[in-house]
Design a protein around this motif. Structure first.
Motif, PDB file in Angstrom:
ATOM      1  N   GLU A 113      40.883 -33.445 -24.246  1.00 48.96           N
ATOM      2  CA  GLU A 113      41.908 -33.478 -25.290  1.00 48.96           C
ATOM      3  C   GLU A 113      41.557 -32.528 -26.430  1.00 48.96           C
ATOM      4  N   LYS A 114      40.259 -32.498 -26.774  1.00 49.94           N
ATOM      5  CA  LYS A 114      39.826 -31.591 -27.836  1.00 49.94           C
ATOM      6  C   LYS A 114      40.012 -30.136 -27.414  1.00 49.94           C
ATOM      7  N   ALA A 115      39.692 -29.862 -26.128  1.00 49.95           N
ATOM      8  CA  ALA A 115      39.840 -28.496 -25.623  1.00 49.95           C
ATOM      9  C   ALA A 115      41.306 -28.068 -25.649  1.00 49.95           C
ATOM     10  N   LYS A 116      42.192 -28.988 -25.200  1.00 51.15           N
ATOM     11  CA  LYS A 116      43.625 -28.684 -25.212  1.00 51.15           C
ATOM     12  C   LYS A 116      44.127 -28.474 -26.637  1.00 51.15           C
ATOM     13  N   GLU A 117      43.648 -29.326 -27.533  1.00 54.42           N
ATOM     14  CA  GLU A 117      44.064 -29.210 -28.934  1.00 54.42           C
ATOM     15  C   GLU A 117      43.610 -27.878 -29.521  1.00 54.42           C
ATOM     16  N   SER A 118      42.372 -27.476 -29.147  1.00 56.49           N
ATOM     17  CA  SER A 118      41.849 -26.199 -29.629  1.00 56.49           C
ATOM     18  C   SER A 118      42.674 -25.036 -29.088  1.00 56.49           C
ATOM     19  N   GLN A 119      43.025 -25.113 -27.783  1.00 52.59           N
ATOM     20  CA  GLN A 119      43.842 -24.068 -27.175  1.00 52.59           C
ATOM     21  C   GLN A 119      45.217 -23.996 -27.835  1.00 52.59           C
ATOM     22  N   THR A 120      45.773 -25.179 -28.108  1.00 51.19           N
ATOM     23  CA  THR A 120      47.087 -25.225 -28.760  1.00 51.19           C
ATOM     24  C   THR A 120      47.030 -24.589 -30.140  1.00 51.19           C
ATOM     25  N   ASN A 121      45.955 -24.914 -30.876  1.00 48.74           N
ATOM     26  CA  ASN A 121      45.794 -24.340 -32.216  1.00 48.74           C
ATOM     27  C   ASN A 121      45.634 -22.829 -32.154  1.00 48.74           C
TER      28      ASN A 121
END
Length: 222
Positions: A65-73
């Motif tokens: 989830e953190k990785a996806k959030e980072s990618q989204t950001n």
């Protein structure tokens, strides 16, 4: 066991008695020590392993989830940057267009003020902007002024020709015509024959006129 658990000997014995009463452990005494057997030990191990596995899965899920959030950001940051760049390009283009339009209008006003004997230019169309833009790559605004002044002095361009033809703004901003006017091809000391110009001299009789016709024919003007 007291040292390992931090409990007193009495507390350890009490705990063992309770676990024995509930059937969670079984004890058997020997001459030297007491054996303690944990009932269903493997079951407790499975629960512990399952708990560890669940913890691992939860950790992996959180990491994903953190990785996806980072990618989204990162994607949002890139998108915002691209939008900003496009807006800057658009603004620069609009500023450049506004600047060019000011120059184009200046030339049109110069034509209308100088070439009073010619049809007025009332609309700055895209085709005219294109023509002006092309001429301004080679000529200056001062060159336009000179060309308009020479055109206004030219009787031929104002209709003193065999066809009573009169030039206009679109004709003037053509590259071929622009340079011809600048070069003086339509000055009043030039006589135009069949849309091409040759030097004019005073004509006193018909024989001198024929000479010019002969010259024009030799030059391929007819």
């Amino acid at each position: 066991m007291s040292e390992e658990t931090g409990l007193t000997s009495r507390e350890v014995r009490t705990a063992l008695d309770k676990l024995s009463e509930t059937g969670e452990i079984e004890t058997s005494a020997t001459n030297k020590f007491t054996l303690i057997k944990v009932v269903n030990f493997s079951k407790f191990q499975a629960v512990e392993l399952g708990s560890d596995k669940q913890t691992t899965n939860e950790r992996q899920t959180k990491d994903n989830e953190k990785a996806k959030e980072s990618q989204t950001n990162d994607k949002q940051t890139t998108t915002t940057k691209e939008i900003k760049e496009r807006e800057e390009i658009k603004e620069n283009k609009e500023r450049e267009e506004t600047k060019n339009n000011s120059v184009y209008q200046l030339i049109v006003d110069m034509y209308n003020d100088t070439c009073v004997s010619f049809p007025k230019c009332t609309k700055l169309s895209e085709a005219r902007k294109k023509g002006l833009r092309a001429r301004l790559r080679k000529y200056t605004v001062e060159d336009f002024k000179l060309m308009f002044e020479k055109a206004e002095k030219s009787d031929f361009l104002k209709g003193a020709n065999s066809r009573n033809w009169v030039a206009n703004f679109d004709w003037f901003i053509s590259d071929r015509n622009f340079v011809k006017v600048i070069d003086g091809n339509y000055d009043n000391n030039i006589s135009c024959v069949s849309n091409s110009c040759i030097s004019n001299v005073s004509q006193k009789n018909s024989s001198s006129s024929n000479v010019f016709l002969d010259i024009a024919k030799e030059e391929g003007l007819f």
